[in-house]
Design a protein around this motif. Structure first.
Motif, PDB file in Angstrom:
ATOM      1  N   GLU A 701     -16.371   0.616  -6.452  1.00 49.56           N
ATOM      2  CA  GLU A 701     -16.343  -0.291  -5.300  1.00 49.56           C
ATOM      3  C   GLU A 701     -16.031  -1.713  -5.758  1.00 49.56           C
ATOM      4  N   HIS A 702     -16.688  -2.116  -6.857  1.00 47.96           N
ATOM      5  CA  HIS A 702     -16.476  -3.464  -7.408  1.00 47.96           C
ATOM      6  C   HIS A 702     -15.010  -3.653  -7.807  1.00 47.96           C
ATOM      7  N   ASP A 703     -14.459  -2.641  -8.492  1.00 46.01           N
ATOM      8  CA  ASP A 703     -13.046  -2.712  -8.906  1.00 46.01           C
ATOM      9  C   ASP A 703     -12.125  -2.795  -7.702  1.00 46.01           C
ATOM     10  N   ASN A 704     -12.438  -1.984  -6.681  1.00 38.81           N
ATOM     11  CA  ASN A 704     -11.617  -2.000  -5.459  1.00 38.81           C
ATOM     12  C   ASN A 704     -11.652  -3.357  -4.786  1.00 38.81           C
ATOM     13  N   GLU A 705     -12.848  -3.939  -4.725  1.00 36.03           N
ATOM     14  CA  GLU A 705     -13.006  -5.248  -4.088  1.00 36.03           C
ATOM     15  C   GLU A 705     -12.170  -6.297  -4.814  1.00 36.03           C
ATOM     16  N   LEU A 706     -12.314  -6.287  -6.136  1.00 39.06           N
ATOM     17  CA  LEU A 706     -11.607  -7.291  -6.942  1.00 39.06           C
ATOM     18  C   LEU A 706     -10.094  -7.117  -6.813  1.00 39.06           C
ATOM     19  N   ALA A 707      -9.633  -5.870  -6.938  1.00 36.51           N
ATOM     20  CA  ALA A 707      -8.186  -5.603  -6.860  1.00 36.51           C
ATOM     21  C   ALA A 707      -7.638  -5.991  -5.497  1.00 36.51           C
ATOM     22  N   VAL A 736      -5.180   0.028  -7.677  1.00 34.92           N
ATOM     23  CA  VAL A 736      -4.116  -0.944  -7.430  1.00 34.92           C
ATOM     24  C   VAL A 736      -3.279  -0.549  -6.217  1.00 34.92           C
ATOM     25  N   VAL A 737      -2.922   0.738  -6.148  1.00 36.97           N
ATOM     26  CA  VAL A 737      -2.101   1.211  -5.025  1.00 36.97           C
ATOM     27  C   VAL A 737      -2.854   1.036  -3.710  1.00 36.97           C
ATOM     28  N   GLN A 738      -4.156   1.307  -3.735  1.00 36.53           N
ATOM     29  CA  GLN A 738      -4.969   1.128  -2.527  1.00 36.53           C
ATOM     30  C   GLN A 738      -4.940  -0.334  -2.086  1.00 36.53           C
ATOM     31  N   ALA A 739      -5.002  -1.232  -3.076  1.00 37.21           N
ATOM     32  CA  ALA A 739      -4.941  -2.671  -2.762  1.00 37.21           C
ATOM     33  C   ALA A 739      -3.592  -3.029  -2.137  1.00 37.21           C
ATOM     34  N   PHE A 740      -2.504  -2.499  -2.711  1.00 31.10           N
ATOM     35  CA  PHE A 740      -1.167  -2.783  -2.167  1.00 31.10           C
ATOM     36  C   PHE A 740      -1.008  -2.212  -0.754  1.00 31.10           C
ATOM     37  N   LEU A 741      -1.539  -1.017  -0.549  1.00 28.86           N
ATOM     38  CA  LEU A 741      -1.455  -0.377   0.770  1.00 28.86           C
ATOM     39  C   LEU A 741      -2.199  -1.217   1.806  1.00 28.86           C
ATOM     40  N   ARG A 742      -3.374  -1.687   1.413  1.00 30.06           N
ATOM     41  CA  ARG A 742      -4.149  -2.531   2.326  1.00 30.06           C
ATOM     42  C   ARG A 742      -3.358  -3.785   2.700  1.00 30.06           C
ATOM     43  N   MET A 743      -2.684  -4.351   1.715  1.00 33.34           N
ATOM     44  CA  MET A 743      -1.916  -5.578   1.990  1.00 33.34           C
ATOM     45  C   MET A 743      -0.749  -5.291   2.924  1.00 33.34           C
ATOM     46  N   LYS A 744      -0.094  -4.163   2.710  1.00 36.12           N
ATOM     47  CA  LYS A 744       1.035  -3.811   3.583  1.00 36.12           C
ATOM     48  C   LYS A 744       0.563  -3.706   5.028  1.00 36.12           C
ATOM     49  N   GLU A 745      -0.606  -3.095   5.196  1.00 33.07           N
ATOM     50  CA  GLU A 745      -1.121  -2.873   6.544  1.00 33.07           C
ATOM     51  C   GLU A 745      -1.549  -4.167   7.231  1.00 33.07           C
ATOM     52  N   VAL A 746      -1.916  -5.183   6.443  1.00 27.41           N
ATOM     53  CA  VAL A 746      -2.313  -6.447   7.079  1.00 27.41           C
ATOM     54  C   VAL A 746      -1.183  -7.474   7.046  1.00 27.41           C
ATOM     55  N   GLY A 747       0.009  -7.042   6.623  1.00 20.51           N
ATOM     56  CA  GLY A 747       1.180  -7.904   6.767  1.00 20.51           C
ATOM     57  C   GLY A 747       1.593  -8.670   5.524  1.00 20.51           C
ATOM     58  N   LYS A 748       0.933  -8.405   4.366  1.00 18.18           N
ATOM     59  CA  LYS A 748       1.314  -9.112   3.139  1.00 18.18           C
ATOM     60  C   LYS A 748       2.293  -8.273   2.351  1.00 18.18           C
ATOM     61  N   LYS A 749       3.187  -8.959   1.637  1.00 15.05           N
ATOM     62  CA  LYS A 749       4.174  -8.232   0.838  1.00 15.05           C
ATOM     63  C   LYS A 749       4.226  -8.789  -0.576  1.00 15.05           C
ATOM     64  N   PRO A 750       3.183  -8.554  -1.383  1.00 16.43           N
ATOM     65  CA  PRO A 750       3.244  -9.071  -2.760  1.00 16.43           C
ATOM     66  C   PRO A 750       4.254  -8.294  -3.587  1.00 16.43           C
ATOM     67  N   LYS A 751       4.825  -8.955  -4.589  1.00 18.90           N
ATOM     68  CA  LYS A 751       5.719  -8.273  -5.530  1.00 18.90           C
ATOM     69  C   LYS A 751       4.857  -7.776  -6.686  1.00 18.90           C
TER      70      LYS A 751
END
Length: 1579
Positions: A701-707, A736-751
Motif C-alpha cells: 500500500e505504501h509503495d502504491n501510494e508513493l508511486a 508503476v503501471v497502476q500509477a500510470f493507469l490512475r493518471m490516465k483516468e484522471v486526465g494526466k499524461k506523464p511520459k
C-alpha cells in the motif's frame, strides 16, 4: 613619466592623441591570472563567484556535445562534464582545425600541430577554483574525487603569491574502504576524508627534472590492468601546454585498499600529495608538505652541493631523493654531499639507472612507499593540517566568518547528540508517535474501515475530534532548545553554511552509530537463537538515521500544529515566517521533503504553504516541469539523478532515501522558450520494495501510494528496473503501471523512460531486443492486472495507458564504476549514457503538456493526489481543483457554443415562420406557388443550417482540445460526452424545427381558406360601395353625412344578406388527442390499452391528480413505509407526477398564449415530455401509474386546446372580420364621395393597422433572445455548477426553512420560480429592457424607411404597386396582415407620393406610440407575449439531464446533455431526502459521499430490498459517479442546514429529528459558505 605629463599639461600644447598614448602607457598591464581568466571568459567570476545555481542550470549547452572553437567555452565544457562525473572532463580544449589550406600542407612535418593557444588542464582547474564560491569548490572537489582525479590541497593565486588550504572544499568527500583489520570480517570503514588520520606521502620537484613525476605517480597508483590518470601529466592531451597560473598548486589523492591482497597496491590507506613547480619557487608549500607528510619524495636531475631547502631541521617528514641517471646532467657529486648533509642512507635514494625500465622503477618506488607505510611516523588529518597552514601564513578556506559562524551554530546542536535514537525521541516529539497516529486517523477518515455498525457521520465526527486532540497534544510540547537554535540558525545569513555543517556533522554521527550497530548485527547473526536481539538491532538501524530532514520535519509539524491555535495566539504568529524560510532554502538549492518516509504521510498544509511562499518569491517566473525517478531500493536512483543533474541527493551508506524529496533547478533565460518553464523540479524517492518496509503489512500500500503520488506529480518519470529479478520486476511494474493507469483516468499524461542499469555490452540495445519484448509483455500483463484492480478493464495494453515505444522508451546504462572500488573511477560509459538519457529527458520535457505548469498548480496536484491516495479507490476518489476548473471552463465554452447554435436556429425559425405567414401574399419573397413544396424547400434549408452549425460546434470542440492553455487534456475523457451532446442537440433541434415549420404551414393553410373568403367578401362590398357612390352622385343634390350613413347601412345589410355564408366548423380536439394517446400506449402492451379504454378522456384532468397504489405489494409498502429504509413510495410517485404535470402545463400555457390554431405536434410534444420524464425517474415499471398520469395530462391539455381552437375559429371568422371593418368602409365611402384628400388618413391607417401590429410582433419575437443573451452573461447562468452555487448561496442568505423544503422536495418548481424571479429582478427597472426594445424598434423603423425609399426609386404609377413593393421588401422581417392590407386598399384614391410623405411622418408617431406602449406594459405581461420564453430556455439550460442522486436526491451537475455519467459536486445528508432509520424513525445523517467509501450497506427498491454494499453501489446505479468528500468539509453546507432545521425537517417528513454529530453543531454559517465555494470550485 609624471614629469613629462606635467610639462605637457602646463604647456597646454599637447594634442589629444599624445595624451591618450601616454595615459595608455601608465595603465598597468594585465597580470598572468587576469589574462588567462579573460581568455577563458571567467573574468567576471573572479569578482562575483560562480554559484551552484549558475552551473547546475539547464541551458542550451546542456543539449550540445560540441565544445565549439570558442576559448571561453573551455571551462564551462569542463564543468558540464565534471558535474556528470565524466572522466574525460579534462580533455576540454577546442579541437584543432584539420582542414588546412595549401600553405599548411607545405608546413614542415615536424611542426607541432598545437600552435594554436591551448590551455593546460591544471590552469583550467585552478582558474575555476579561483572563480567559484565555496559551495561550487566543494562540488568540484567531490566530483573530481569520484572521477579519481587529484583534488587541490593548496590552491595558489599567482597574483597575490598566496596559497589556500582547501579544507572546506574537501569536506564533502566521503570514502569507503576496507583496511587489513576488517578483511576477515568483510567489514568496511566509511568516513569523511578530511577527518581521516592517514599518512601523507608527498612528491615534489627540485629544479628541472626529466622524469614526469605525475605520470610516475599515476603508474604508482594503478594496477597494470587498470591504468588511470589521477594526475595531469606531460604526455596527456594538452598536458605539455605551458602552465600559466597553476605552479604552486598542490594536489592530493588517496589510495584506499579494498581488502583483496592480490589487488591492493598498498594494504594501508594513504594520502598522496603532488606539488606542481619547483620547490625552490614554492618554499611555503614545500615547508607545509614537509611538516604534514610522513615522507616527501624529491624528484631531481641535478642537486646543488649545498641544498638549504632540504636541510631544514624542523621538517618532520622523511626525505627520499628520486633521480634519473639516464639524464646526461645527472652527477653523483652533489648527491653524495646532500646525503651526508641530511644524514640519509642509500634506502632514501631511488635512482632510475640506465638499465631500469619504467615498470621496475615504479615497482621500487612502491616498495619504498610501502616501507614508509609500515611505520609512517606521522599521521595527520587534513583538518589538523589547518594549524600548520596558519603557522606558515597559508590561508584556510574555512576561515571565513560565515563558515565559522555556521559551524559554531551547527556544533552547538550536534555536539550534544550522543544517542541519535534517544535524541529524536526527546527533541522531536511532534514527528514521533503523535504524527504516526495522526497519519492513521487521516487515512481512516478517508477509508472508514473500522466504522462497523456506528453511524458514519458520528464516527467521522469522533475521528475529527481525536485529530484535534492530537494536535492539542502537539501544541502542549514546548519547542525544544535544539529546534529554537535550528530555526534561529536558518534565519541568519550564514544559513547555507550552517545547513552544510549540520548535514556533515549528522552524517558523521550516523556513520559512527551505524558502524557499531553493523558490527553488533554481525556478532548476533552468528547465533541463530538471537532472533529478538537481531530484530531489535534491525529496529535501531532503521531508527538511528538522523539528518537535517528530521529537523525540517519537526519544524513542519510545529507549524501545522500552530494552525490549530487561535489566529491571534502569539505562538502561532511567531511561526508564520517558517514557510518562507524553507522556500528560500529551496531556491538556495536545498531539498524539501515532500513525503515523510517514516510516517508515510505528507504534512499537506506545511508543504502547501512553503510552495505558496516559493511562488511569491519567484513570480511571475513560476512555471515548472517535474522529473521523478522510481525503482527498487539501492539500485542507484539517487546517484542517477545526481549524475544527470549535478545535484546532491543523499547517497551515503546507510542513508537510503526515505519518502520523497524535491529540488529546484533553474532554467536559463535563453532556454526557457524551448522548455516553456522557469524551473525543473527533481523528485527523488525511496526505493520500492524496501527491505525495511517489506515486513510490514501495508508495505505494498505504501509503495502504491508513493508511486501514484510521484507519477501524478511528474511530467517525466524515470523507472529504474532490473531485468535479472523477474519476481521483483513484476511487483515494481504492477505498482508503476497502476500509477500510470490512475493518471490516465484522471486526465494526466506523464511520459516515462525505463532505465536498465549495469548493462555493459556495447551491443546491449540490440541484444536486449528480446528483453524489451519481454518487458512489453510484462507491462501488458501488469496493465490488465492493474485495470482489473481499478475497475477500468477496457485498458488491455500498456500503450492504452500511455504513449510508449519499446525502442526509444528504454535506456541501457553500464555499471557505475570502471573497476573495483574504492579506487575505481566512474565509468565513462555510465556518464556518457546518463548524459544521453538527460538529453532525451529534456527533449521529452520540451514536448510535455505540463499538468503542473506553475508552482501553485503543482501545490494543488500534491493536495489532490495525496487526498485521493488516502482513499482505497483512487480513481473514483480523485478530485482536483485544476481538473474542476478545466471542466468548468469546458462547460462554460460549450454553453456559449450551444447558445449560439440555439440562437441562430431560433432566429432562423422565426424568419421561416415569417416567410410562411407571408406566403401567397404581396410580402412573399418566393416564386413557389405550392405551400407544401415551399415547406420542403424550408426543411432542406433548415437541414443545411443545422449541419453548418453542428460542424461549427464540433470544430470548436476540436480546437478547444488542441489549445495549449487551460489544462484541456485533464478533461479529455469528457470529450466524447460533449461531442455526443452536440449531435444530440442537433437531433432535438431538427425535430423541434421541423415540428414548428409543419405546424406553421398547416395553420397557414387553414387560414388561407378563411382569408380567401374574407378577401372575396371585401371585394364584393367594395364593388357595392362604388356602385352606391355612383348612384349618390347621379342624384346631383347635396347629401348630408346622415343621409350617406343611411344609404351605406342599407347597402351593407343587403350585400351581406346576399352572401352565401356558412359558419366555420370546429374540430373535436379530444378525438385527435385520444388517437395519439392510443398510438403511444399501444407499444406498452394490451394491458395499457385496456386501462385506457376504462375511462373517457373527457372525464380526465378535471380534478387534481392523486396517485393511489393499486397492486397488493405496493399497498403493503404504502402502509409500511419503514419496510424500505428509503423515501415513501407513494409520496415519491406523487412528486414525480406533480413535476411532470407542471412541465406539461407550462408547455400547454406557452402554446395557448400564442393564440394560434391547434396542431397535432403540440400534443406529440407533451406526450414526449411525459415519456422522457418517466424514463429518467428511477421507479420500476408501473403501467397503471403511467396510463393514469397520461390520461390526466392529456385530458386537461385537450380541454385547453379545444377552447384555444374554438377561440381561434371565432377570431378568424370572415363574417366577424367584415363586421370589424364596417366603420372603416363607411368612412372611406364618405371620403371618396366628398372627394376629400385621403393621403394623410391612409398613411395613418396603413401605419396603425398594417405596420404597427407587425412591428410590435417583431419586437416581441426578438426580445426573448435579447433577454436570454443578457442573462447568460451573468456568472450564475454560465454553467450548471455556477447555477447550483448561486441558488444554494441564495437559500443560505434567505435563511427560510420553507424555501429549503421547496428546493429539496419540489426542485424543478423551485428552480423555475427562482429563475423567473431573477429575470424580473434584473429587468424590473425600465432602462434594462428599454435598451433592447428601442434597438429592435429602431431597426424596424430604419428597415421601413429604406423600403419606402426603394419603392420611390421604382417610379410606380399607383399607390397599390407602391404599397405592395414596401410590403415585399419588409417580408423577411414583418408579418403584415393580408386582411388589414386588403381593407387598406379598399376605396383608396390617395396619391402615392403624398402618401409616402405622410407615411414617413406617421412612422415617427408610431415609434413614440410603441415606446409608450412598451413602457406602460408590465414586465410580467411582456414575458407572456415573448415568442422565446427566457425562463424556459434558462431552466432547460441549468436543469441539465434532470437526474438526481439515487441516495440523497441531489441533482446532476454534469455538462452537456448526452453525458454518460452523472455526478454532483455536493451531496447532502440522506435525511434531507426523507431517508429515516427503520427502527427509530430518526432522519438519517449519512451522506452518500461518505457512505460509498465505508463498509456499510443499503437496500432499496432497485436492490429488491436486499442489502447491498455501498462500495459496490455502481452495480446497482452504473450511471452515477458519486465522488467521495475529499476535503471532509465539502458537505458542511448541508450539515449546517440539517443541524439548524433538524426539527422542522423531521416535522415536514413525519419523522423523528436526526441525532446530529457533535462536529456538525460547531459549523458556522461562514464555514458553510466556504464549503460551498470549495465544492463548486468558486475562486
Amino acid at each position: 613619466m609624471a614629469a613629462v605629463i606635467d610639462r605637457l599639461v602646463g604647456g597646454m600644447r599637447a594634442t589629444a592623441a599624445v595624451v591618450s598614448a601616454l595615459e595608455a602607457a601608465v595603465v598597468k598591464e594585465d597580470t598572468e591570472l587576469q589574462s588567462l581568466l579573460k581568455s577563458l571568459g571567467l573574468e567576471q567570476y573572479h569578482r562575483e563567484k560562480l554559484s551552484l545555481s549558475k552551473i547546475l542550470q539547464i541551458d542550451e549547452k546542456t543539449m550540445t556535445d560540441d565544445p565549439g572553437t570558442c576559448k571561453s567555452n573551455v571551462p564551462f565544457y569542463f564543468l558540464k562534464k565534471l558535474m556528470m562525473v565524466n572522466v574525460t572532463a579534462r580533455t576540454v580544449n577546442p579541437p584543432a582545425d584539420l582542414n588546412g589550406d595549401d600553405a599548411s600542407e607545405k608546413r614542415d612535418l615536424f611542426d607541432s600541430p598545437n600552435d594554436a593557444e591551448v590551455f593546460n588542464p591544471l590552469d583550467v582547474i585552478t582558474a575555476l577554483f579561483l572563480c567559484s564560491d565555496r559551495f561550487v569548490q566543494q562540488e568540484l572537489a567531490l566530483k573530481m574525487s569520484m572521477c579519481q582525479f587529484s583534488v587541490p590541497l593548496l590552491l595558489p593565486n599567482c597574483d597575490t603569491k598566496q596559497s589556500t588550504l582547501m579544507l572546506w572544499a574537501m569536506r564533502d568527500i566521503v570514502k569507503k574502504y576496507r583496511p587489513p583489520d576488517l578483511s576477515a570480517s568483510k567489514g568496511f570503514k566509511e568516513e569523511r576524508i578530511v577527518l581521516s588520520e592517514l599518512p601523507m606521502i608527498s612528491f615534489v620537484r627540485l629544479g628541472d627534472c626529466s622524469l614526469s613525476k605525475s605520470e610516475i605517480l599515476n603508474k604508482l597508483l594503478s594496477n597494470p590492468q587498470q591504468y588511470h590518470d589521477t594526475f595531469v601529466h606531460h604526455n596527456m592531451e594538452c598536458g605539455d601546454s605551458p602552465r600559466k597560473i597553476s605552479d604552486g598548486l598542490t594536489e592530493i589523492t588517496w589510495y584506499l585498499p579494498c581488502g583483496t591482497k592480490n589487488m591492493d597496491i598498498f594494504s594501508q590507506p594513504v594520502a598522496l600529495a603532488n606539488l606542481r613547480g619547483d620547490i625552490a619557487s614554492h618554499e611555503t608549500q614545500f615547508s607545509f608538505l614537509c611538516q604534514t607528510s610522513a615522507a616527501v619524495f624529491v624528484f631531481f636531475d641535478q642537486l646543488e652541493s649545498e641544498c638549504k631547502l632540504l636541510s631544514n631541521k624542523n621538517y618532520k617528514a622523511k626525505i627520499f631523493l628520486v633521480g634519473n641517471q639516464q639524464r646526461k646532467s645527472f652527477t653523483t657529486d652533489g648527491l653524495t654531499e646532500t646525503l651526508n648533509t641530511l644524514n640519509l642512507t642509500k634506502n632514501n635514494i631511488i635512482i632510475k639507472t640506465k638499465k631500469t625500465n619504467d615498470a621496475d622503477f615504479v615497482k621500487r618506488l612502491r616498495t619504498t612507499v610501502s616501507s614508509v607505510l609500515t611505520n609512517p611516523g606521522l599521521k595527520m588529518s587534513i583538518e589538523q593540517m589547518a594549524d600548520i597552514a596558519h603557522e606558515l601564513g597559508i590561508s584556510v578556506d574555512e576561515d571565513s566568518p560565515e563558515c565559522q559562524a555556521g559551524r559554531k551554530n551547527a556544533d552547538a546542536i550536534t555536539e550534544q547528540i550522543e544517542d541519535t535514537f534517544k535524541f529524536k525521541e526527546k527533541q522531536f516529539p511532534l514527528q514521533g508517535q503523535i504524527w504516526k497516529e495522526l497519519t492513521l486517523l487521516e487515512k481512516e477518515e478517508f477509508r472508514l474501515r473500522k466504522v462497523g455498525s456506528e453511524n458514519i457521520e458520528n464516527y467521522k465526527s469522533n475521528l475529527k475530534m481525536k485529530k484535534e486532540k492530537l494536535r492539542r497534544k502537539q501544541n502542549s510540547h514546548a519547542m525544544s532548545d535544539f529546534m529554537s537554535c535550528f530555526i534561529s540558525a536558518i534565519s541568519c545569513k550564514e544559513r547555507v553554511y550552517f545547513l552544510k555543517w549540520m548535514r556533515m556533522n549528522l552524517d558523521n554521527l550516523s556513520q559512527i552509530k551505524l558502524s557499531s550497530l553493523r558490527e553488533l548485527y554481525k556478532e548476533q547473526s552468528k547465533d541463530s537463537e538471537n532472533k529478538n536481539e537481531i530484530k531489535e538491532i534491525d529496529k535501531q538501524l532503521f531508527n538511528s538515521s538522523l539528518g537535517v530532514e528530521h529537523f525540517f520535519r519537526e519544524m513542519g509539524q510545529i507549524y501545522e500544529a500552530s494552525l490549530y491555535l487561535p489566529e491571534t495566539d502569539p505562538s502561532r504568529q511567531q511561526l508564520q515566517h517558517l514557510p518562507r524560510l524553507c522556500a528560500q532554502l529551496l531556491l538556495d538549492g536545498f531539498p524539501l521533503e515532500l513525503v515523510d518516509g517514516d510516517a508515510s504521510n505528507i504534512p499537506l498544509r506545511w508543504v502547501s504553504d512553503v510552495l505558496s511562499q516559493l511562488n511569491d518569491l519567484v513570480s511571475p517566473k513560476n512555471k515548472i516541469l517535474v522529473v521523478t525517478v522510481l525503482g527498487v531500493q539501492s539500485t542507484g536512483k539517487s546517484t542517477l539523478l545526481n549524475t544527470m543533474f549535478g545535484v546532491q541527493f543523499a547517497v551515503s551508506s546507510g542513508r537510503c532515501t526515505r519518502g520523497a524529496f524535491m529540488l529546484l533547478i533553474k532554467v536559463s533565460e535563453d532556454f526557457k522558450k524551448d522548455l516553456n518553464c522557469d524551473f525543473v523540479v527533481i523528485i527523488d524517492t525511496e526505493g520500492l520494495k524496501s527491505p525495511e518496509l517489506v515486513q510490514l503489512d501495508n508495505s505494498h500500500e505504501h509503495d502504491n501510494e508513493l508511486a501514484t503520488l510521484v507519477v501524478g506529480l511528474s511530467d517525466v518519470t524515470i523507472i529504474n528496473i532490473a531485468m535479472e529479478n523477474s519476481t521483483e520486476m513484476k511487483d515494481i511494474l504492477q505498482i508503476v503501471v497502476q500509477a500510470f493507469l490512475r493518471m490516465k483516468e484522471v486526465g494526466k499524461k506523464p511520459k516515462c523512460q525505463f532505465v536498465h542499469q549495469n548493462v555493459s555490452d556495447v551491443s546491449a540495445h540490440d541484444k536486449n531486443l528480446r528483453d524489451r519484448k519481454l518487458l512489453l509483455e510484462q507491462l501488458n500483463e501488469m496493465t490488465q492486472a492493474a485495470a482489473k484492480m481499478e475497475k477500468k478493464e477496457e485498458n488491455k495494453n500498456f500503450t492504452d495507458v500511455m504513449e510508449y515505444n519499446p525502442d526509444t522508451g528504454n535506456c541501457y546504462i553500464p555499471g557505475l564504476w570502471n573497476g573495483n572500488p574504492p579506487m575505481a573511477p566512474v565509468n565513462v560509459g555510465y556518464s556518457e549514457t546518463v548524459y544521453e538519457l538527460k538529453k532525451n529527458i529534456i527533449q521529452l520535457m520540451g514536448k510535455c503538456e505540463s499538468t503542473s505548469n506553475n508552482i501553485l498548480e503543482f501545490k494543488e496536484w500534491i493536495n489532490s493526489l495525496w487526498t485521493a491516495v488516502k482513499h482505497e479507490n483512487f480513481i473514483f476518489s480523485f478530485r482536483n481543483s485544476l481538473v474542476a476548473d478545466a471542466y468548468m471552463s469546458l462547460c462554460t465554452e460549450y454553453n456559449k457554443w450551444e447558445w449560439e447554435f440555439k440562437k441562430e436556429m431560433y432566429t432562423w425559425v422565426t424568419n421561416a415562420e415569417t416567410r410562411i405567414s407571408n406566403f401567397g401574399t404581396v410580402a412573399a419573397k418566393t416564386e413557389i406557388s405550392e405551400l407544401r413544396e415551399y415547406i420542403t424547400v424550408l426543411k432542406s434549408e433548415a437541414t443545411k443550417e443545422l449541419t453548418k452549425l453542428e460542424t461549427l460546434m464540433l470544430d470548436n470542440l476540436k480546437k478547444y482540445f488542441e489549445q495549449a492553455e487551460g489544462h484541456v487534456y485533464l478533461v479529455e475523457r469528457y470529450r466524447e460526452d460533449f461531442s455526443n451532446s452536440i449531435k444530440s442537440l442537433r437531433r432535438q433541434t431538427e425535430r423541434s424545427v421541423f415540428d414548428q415549420i409543419t405546424a406553421a404551414a398547416d395553420i397557414k393553410q387553414g387560414l388561407e381558406e378563411l382569408d380567401k373568403i374574407a378577401t372575396t367578401y371585401i371585394h364584393k362590398i367594395e364593388k357595392a360601395v362604388c356602385a352606391l357612390i355612383d348612384e349618390c352622385r347621379k342624384k346631383k343634390v347635396k347629401i348630408t353625412d346622415k343621409q350617406l350613413d343611411e344609404s351605406f347601412n342599407k347597402m351593407w345589410a343587403e350585400t351581406l344578406y346576399n352572401f352565401s355564408y356558412s359558419a366555420q366548423q370546429t374540430s373535436n380536439i379530444f378525438t385527435s388527442v385520444s388517437l395519439q394517446l392510443q398510438t403511444n400506449l399501444s407499444l406498452k402492451g394490451s394491458h395499457a390499452c385496456e386501462l385506457l379504454s376504462e375511462k373517457s378522456l373527457q372525464d380526465c384532468g378535471q380534478e387534481p391528480f392523486k396517485y393511489k397504489p393499486k397492486g397488493a405489494k405496493e399497498y403493503i409498502r404504502s402502509k409500511l413505509p419503514e419496510w424500505v429504509p428509503w423515501t415513501d413510495l407513494v409520496k415519491e410517485k406523487q412528486e414525480i407526477a406533480d413535476s411532470i404535470i407542471s412541465a406539461c402545463n407550462d408547455c400547454v400555457s406557452d402554446k395557448i398564449m400564442r393564440k394560434t390554431h391547434y396542431h397535432d405536434t403540440y400534443m406529440q410534444e407533451i406526450v414526449r415530455i411525459i415519456d422522457e420524464r418517466l424514463k429518467k425517474k428511477d421507479i420500476y415499471q408501473d403501467i397503471e401509474f403511467e396510463v393514469s398520469l397520461k390520461q390526466h395530462i392529456c385530458g386537461s391539455a385537450a380541454r385547453k386546446f379545444q377552447k384555444m381552437h374554438e377561440d381561434f375559429i371565432e377570431e378568424n371568422d370572415p363574417y366577424r372580420r367584415l363586421q370589424k371593418i364596417r366603420d372603416k368602409f363607411c368612412a372611406d365611402f364618405k371620403d371618396v364621395f366628398n372627394e376629400r384628400d385621403q393621403c394623410q388618413k391612409k398613411a395613418e391607417e396603413f401605419t396603425n393597422f398594417c405596420l404597427e401590429p407587425a412591428v410590435e410582433d417583431f419586437v416581441y419575437r426578438s426580445l426573448g433572445l435579447d433577454i436570454i443573451d443578457k442573462m447568460l452573461k451573468r456568472v450564475e447562468f454560465s454553467t450548471r455548477m455556477s447555477f447550483q452555487y448561486s441558488i444554494l448561496l441564495d437559500l443560505l442568505l434567505k435563511s427560510d426553512f420553507k424555501s429549503f423544503e421547496r428546493y429539496i422536495c419540489s426542485y424543478e418548481s423551485y428552480v423555475k420560480s427562482w429563475i423567473s424571479d431573477r429575470i424580473k429582478e434584473i429587468f424590473s427597472s425600465e432602462s434594462a429592457l428599454c435598451e433592447f426594445e428601442d434597438r429592435r424598434l429602431q431597426s424596424c423603423i430604419d428597415h421601413i424607411n429604406a423600403a419606402i425609399k426603394q419603392a420611390k426609386e421604382e417610379k410606380t404609377d399607383c399607390l397599390k404597386t407602391f404599397v405592395e413593393h414596401i410590403c415585399n421588401v419588409l417580408g423577411d422581417e414583418l408579418v403584415i396582415s393580408q386582411i388589414a392590407l386588403d381593407s387598406f386598399m379598399v376605396l383608396n384614391k390617395a396619391d402615392h407620393e403624398q402618401f409616402a410623405y405622410w407615411l414617413k411622418e406617421c412612422l415617427g408617431e408610431m415609434k413614440e406610440t410603441l415606446k409608450n406602449k412598451f413602457r406602460d406594459t408590465k414586465f410580467e405581461i411582456k414575458l407572456i407575449y415573448l415568442n422565446v420564453k427566457p425562463q424556459n430556455e434558462l431552466f432547460n439550460r441549468v436543469i441539465g439531464c434532470g437526474e438526481q442522486c439515487p441516495f440523497c436526491q441531489i441533482p446532476c451537475d454534469a455538462g452537456g446533455e448526452a453525458h454518460t455519467e452523472h455526478f454532483a459536486a455536493l451531496h447532502r445528508p440522506q435525511g434531507l431526502g426523507r431517508v429515516k432509520w427503520s427502527d427509530s424513525k430518526k432522519l438519517s445523517t449519512d451522506i452518500c459521499s461518505s457512505a460509498i467509501i465505508s463498509y456499510t450497506r443499503f437496500r432499496c427498491d432497485a436492490t429488491n430490498s436486499e442489502w447491498h454494499p455501498y462500495k459496490d453501489y455502481r452495480t446497482i446505479f452504473p450511471d452515477w459517479e458519486i465522488r467521495p468528500d475529499v476535503s471532509l468539509e465539502a458537505s458542511d453546507y448541508w450539515k449546517y442546514l440539517m443541524t439548524k432545521y433538524n426539527k422542522e425537517f423531521a416535522e415536514a417528513y413525519d419523522a423523528e429529528p436526526a441525532k446530529i454529530p457533535s462536529a456538525w453543531e460547531i459549523i458556522t454559517e461562514e464555514q458553510a459558505k466556504k464549503s460551498l465555494k470549495k465544492s463548486f470550485s468558486i475562486k
